[in-house]
Design a protein around this motif. Structure first.
Motif, short mmCIF file in Angstrom:
data_model
loop_
_atom_site.label_atom_id
_atom_site.label_comp_id
_atom_site.label_asym_id
_atom_site.label_seq_id
_atom_site.Cartn_x
_atom_site.Cartn_y
_atom_site.Cartn_z
N PRO A 13 0.83 -1.20 0.00
CA PRO A 13 0.00 0.00 0.00
C PRO A 13 0.87 1.25 0.00
N CYS A 14 0.54 2.22 -0.85
CA CYS A 14 1.32 3.45 -0.90
C CYS A 14 0.55 4.51 -1.67
N THR A 15 0.93 5.77 -1.42
CA THR A 15 0.33 6.93 -2.07
C THR A 15 1.39 7.63 -2.90
N PRO A 16 1.07 8.05 -4.13
CA PRO A 16 2.10 8.66 -4.98
C PRO A 16 2.47 10.06 -4.52
N LYS A 17 3.75 10.40 -4.69
CA LYS A 17 4.20 11.77 -4.47
C LYS A 17 3.86 12.61 -5.71
N GLN A 18 3.96 13.93 -5.53
CA GLN A 18 3.53 14.82 -6.61
C GLN A 18 4.34 14.61 -7.88
N HIS A 19 5.66 14.42 -7.77
CA HIS A 19 6.46 14.27 -8.99
C HIS A 19 6.12 12.98 -9.71
N VAL A 20 5.67 11.95 -8.97
CA VAL A 20 5.25 10.70 -9.61
C VAL A 20 3.95 10.93 -10.38
N LEU A 21 3.02 11.66 -9.77
CA LEU A 21 1.76 11.97 -10.47
C LEU A 21 2.04 12.77 -11.74
N ASP A 22 3.01 13.68 -11.67
CA ASP A 22 3.36 14.46 -12.86
C ASP A 22 3.89 13.54 -13.96
N ILE A 23 4.72 12.58 -13.59
CA ILE A 23 5.26 11.63 -14.57
C ILE A 23 4.14 10.79 -15.18
N VAL A 24 3.20 10.35 -14.34
CA VAL A 24 2.08 9.54 -14.83
C VAL A 24 1.24 10.33 -15.83
N ARG A 25 0.97 11.60 -15.49
CA ARG A 25 0.16 12.42 -16.40
C ARG A 25 0.88 12.66 -17.72
N ARG A 26 2.17 12.96 -17.64
CA ARG A 26 2.92 13.22 -18.86
C ARG A 26 3.03 11.95 -19.71
N THR A 27 3.20 10.81 -19.06
CA THR A 27 3.28 9.55 -19.80
C THR A 27 1.98 9.25 -20.52
N SER A 28 0.86 9.45 -19.82
CA SER A 28 -0.44 9.18 -20.45
C SER A 28 -0.67 10.13 -21.62
N HIS A 29 -0.17 11.37 -21.49
CA HIS A 29 -0.31 12.32 -22.59
C HIS A 29 0.48 11.87 -23.81
N LEU A 30 1.71 11.39 -23.58
CA LEU A 30 2.52 10.89 -24.69
C LEU A 30 1.90 9.64 -25.32
N MET A 31 1.29 8.79 -24.49
CA MET A 31 0.61 7.62 -25.03
C MET A 31 -0.58 8.05 -25.90
N ALA A 32 -1.26 9.12 -25.48
CA ALA A 32 -2.37 9.63 -26.29
C ALA A 32 -1.87 10.08 -27.66
#
Length: 555
Positions: free
Chosen positions: A356-375
Motif C-alpha cells: 500500500p502506498c500513495t504517490p508523491k507529486q512528482h510521480v503523479l506528474d510523470i504519470v500524467r505526462r506519460t499518459s499524454h505521450l501515449m495519447a
C-alpha cells in the motif's frame, strides 16, 4: 589598566576575533582571528581609518547607538555573533561563530551532514539521517564505514572519493544511491577537507543532498526525448507501449505498469502492454468492462479522470477484484485515463505496487505526462491506420481496393510461381444489381454490397484476399489452391450468397452471383492474363444464365 601590548596579547589569545577602535574610528588593534572571522579580508593596519565596508551595517549602527546585546548575523554560510563594547576612548568589537545556532541549523538541515576523521571514522552526523535510516545517528558516531554497515555501493563511493580528497586536499563531488525497500534515493554528495591552523588535514565534511526527485525528472526528460523519437519515427505502437512501461518501471523502483486500450465499442479495455504483471492477472483483466467499481482502470476509463487506490485490500472500487489482486501480490494501483485531444477516453495507464502506498507529486506528474505521450502515440497510430485504409481499402465494404489488390496479388503470384505452388483467382459479379438500385435505392444497393463483402470474407480463408474492383464487381485470390479446389470454393460461395438474407426497410433483397475462375498454369503465369481469363469465364457464366460458376480452362 593593562598596557596596550599586554591587551593585544590577551585579546590575540582569546577564541573570538577583536577589533579596537579609537574615538575617530581609526584602528588601534585587530587580532588575527578577526581577520579569519571576516574570511580573510584585508584589514587596515593600526592608525588607519576603519573602511566603511568592512563591518556589517548593523554593527556600524551600534557605534552610534551603543547596546549591550549581541548581534547574530549570517555571513558566507555561517552565523557570526557580534558584540560592540563602548570604551572611554573608543570601542571594542568582537566576533565569533555562533556555535549553538550553527548546531541548530545543522540538525534542522534537509541535508545529511557527516564529519569523518582521516581514518573515515564518523565523528559527527546530524539528525537528518533518521529520514533515511532506522539506525539512530548516535549509533554511527565513532564507527568506521564497515562498522556502520552501509550498503556496499554507498560505502565504496564514500571511500573512493574520500581517498581522493585526502590525497589532493581538494573537494570532491559525486552522485550516490541508497536503495530502500520502498524507494531508491539519489544523493548529490560533497566531500570537503577541513584543515587546522597548521594546514594539516583534520577532518572531512560530507554533505549529502537528496536529489531523488530532480534525478527522476532529469532521467524522465532523457527517456521522454527517446520516447518522442520513437513516436516521431513511427515505431510500432506495441513496441512504444512496451518500452514506455519498462521505462517507468526503471525510474520508479518496485512498480509494475500496464497500458490498456479502449475497444471500438467504448465498453471494454484490452491489454496493450504490461511486461511485469503476472500472466494469470493479464489474462483476467484483458477485455475488462469499464464502469464504476471496476478496479482502478475500469473506473478511471468511466470517469475520465485519475483514480488513485493506495490500498486495494480496503478500497470499495476493488471489491470484485480484491482476491485477484491479492493472489498476484498487488496492493496499490494508480490509474490515469489516456485522453484524446477532444477529451475522449482512449485507454488507461496504470502503476501497480506490491505494498500500500500513495504517490508523491512528482510521480503523479510523470504519470500524467506519460499518459499524454501515449495519447499522442495512439492518435498518430489511428491517423496512420486511417490513411492506410484510405489508400488500400474500399470505403464502403472494407475490402481491399483495386490498386492494393493488384499489388498484393502480383506479389503472391510471383511467390507461388517461384515455389511451384498452385494459385487461383475468382472474378465475381452480382447479378442484376441495377435492379437492386432501381427497386431499393442506392442505400439498398450499399446494404447489398456490404452484406455480400461480409459473406465472401466469412466463406473464404483468412489467407485469401478479397477486393472490390469497382461497382458490383469483386475479385479474390486463393493461394495454394488448384483449379479443382477453387471450383469447390466458388460453388460453396455461390450457394452462400443465394441463401443470404439481406434485410432493408422491412424488405428482403435476394441476390445471386456469377463467378469466373482462372488458375496458374504454364500457359498463364502473369496476373494480367489470369484476370483476362477469369473475366472471360465470368462473361461465360453470365451468358449461360447467371448464378453459376465457370472455369477458364474448361472454355
Amino acid at each position: 589598566m593593562f598596557a596596550q601590548a599586554t591587551l593585544e596579547t590577551v585579546l590575540g589569545a582569546l577564541p573570538a576575533g577583536y577589533l579596537l577602535l579609537d574615538l575617530s574610528r581609526q584602528v588601534v588593534f585587530v587580532s588575527e582571528r578577526f581577520s579569519i572571522a571576516c574570511h580573510g579580508r584585508a584589514l587596515p593596519a593600526a592608525g588607519r581609518p576603519l573602511p566603511a565596508t568592512l563591518l556589517p551595517q548593523a554593527v556600524l549602527q551600534r557605534l552610534d547607538q551603543p547596546d549591550d546585546k549581541g548581534l547574530t548575523l549570517p555571513a558566507d554560510g555561517l552565523l557570526l555573533e557580534w558584540l560592540v563594547t563602548p570604551l572611554q576612548d573608543g570601542w571594542l568589537i568582537s566576533v565569533r561563530e555562533d556555535r549553538h545556532a550553527f548546531r541548530t541549523l545543522v540538525d534542522n538541515s534537509p541535508d545529511i551532514i557527516t564529519r569523518y576523521d582521516p581514518d573515515l571514522r564518523c565523528r559527527f552526523i546530524n539528525n537528518t539521517l533518521r529520514r533515511f535510516s532506522p539506525t539512530p545517528a548516535t549509533e554511527h558516531i565513532g564507527r568506521t564505514l564497515e562498522e556502520r554497515r552501509l550498503p556496499a555501493q554507498l560505502k565504496d563511493a564514500i571511500r573512493h572519493n574520500a581517498l581522493q580528497v585526502i590525497a589532493s586536499g581538494k573537494p570532491q563531488r559525486f552522485i550516490s544511491e541508497l536503495s530502500l525497500p520502498q524507494q531508491l534515493y539519489v544523493f548529490e554528495s560533497r566531500l570537503l577537507p577541513e584543515f587546522d591552523d597548521a594546514g594539516q588535514l583534520q577532518s572531512l565534511l560530507c554533505i549529502d543532498r537528496d536529489i531523488s526527485e530532480q534525478h527522476a525528472t532529469r532521467q524522465w526528460e532523457a527517456d521522454e526525448n527517446r520516447l518522442l523519437e520513437m513516436i516521431a519515427n513511427d515505431r510500432p505502437l506495441p513496441e512504444v507501449m512496451g518500452w514506455t512501461c519498462q521505462m517507468i518501471e526503471n525510474q520508479l523502483s518496485g512498480t509494475m505498469c500496464s497500458i490498456m486500450l479502449l475497444d471500438e465499442t467504448g465498453e471494454r479495455l484490452h491489454l496493450a502492454a504490461a511486461p511485469s504483471l503476472a500472466s494469470e492477472y493479464k489474462q483476467a483483466i484483458d477485455g475488462l468492462p469499464i464502469g464504476e467499481g471496476v478496479g482502478s482502470c475500469g473506473t478511471a476509463a468511466r470517469r475520465g479522470e485519475a483514480v488513485i487506490v493506495s490500498d486495494i485490500a480496503h478500497d470499495p472500487l476493488w471489491q470484485d477484484y480484491r482476491e485477484l489482486a491479492a493472489g498476484n501480490n498487488l496492493a496499490a494501483c494508480w490509474s490515469q485515463p489516456i485522453l484524446a485531444q477532444d477529451g475522449k477516453v482512449l485507454g488507461t495507464f496504470a502503476i501497480y505496487h506490491d505494498h500500500p502506498c500513495t504517490p508523491k507529486q512528482h510521480v503523479l506528474d510523470i504519470v500524467r505526462r506519460t499518459s499524454h505521450l501515449m495519447a499522442i502515440a495512439i492518435q498518430q497510430e489511428q491517423r496512420a491506420t486511417a490513411l492506410y485504409r484510405l489508400a488500400t481499402q474500399d470505403g464502403l465494404t472494407g475490402l481491399a481496393n483495386r490498386r492494393h489488390f493488384l499489388d498484393l496479388a502480383s506479389q503472391r503470384l510471383r511467390e507461388a510461381s517461384h515455389h511451384g505452388k498452385s494459385f487461383s483467382l475468382l472474378m465475381m459479379d452480382l447479378d442484376h444489381f441495377k435492379r437492386v438500385n432501381d427497386n431499393h435505392g442506392h442505400d439498398g444497393g450499399d446494404v447489398v454490397l456490404q452484406a455480400f463483402a461480409q459473406c465472401v470474407k466469412g466463406t473464404l480463408r483468412a489467407s485469401d484476399l478479397v477486393c472490390r474492383m469497382g461497382g458490383e464487381e469483386f475479385a479474390a485470390i486463393l493461394p495454394d489452391t488448384p483449379a479443382g479446389e477453387a471450383l469447390v470454393v466458388a460453388k460453396r460461395l455461390r450457394n452462400a450468397i443465394a441463401a443470404l438474407p439481406i434485410a432493408h426497410q422491412d424488405h428482403t433483397i435476394p441476390i445471386t452471383v456469377s463467378i469466373g475462375i482462372a488458375s496458374l498454369s504454364p500457359a498463364c503465369r502473369e496476373l494480367g492474363e489470369l484476370i483476362r481469363r477469369a473475366d472471360l469465364a465470368l462473361y461465360q457464366a453470365k451468358a449461360k444464365g447467371r448464378n453459376r460458376v465457370c472455369v477458364a480452362e474448361s472454355l
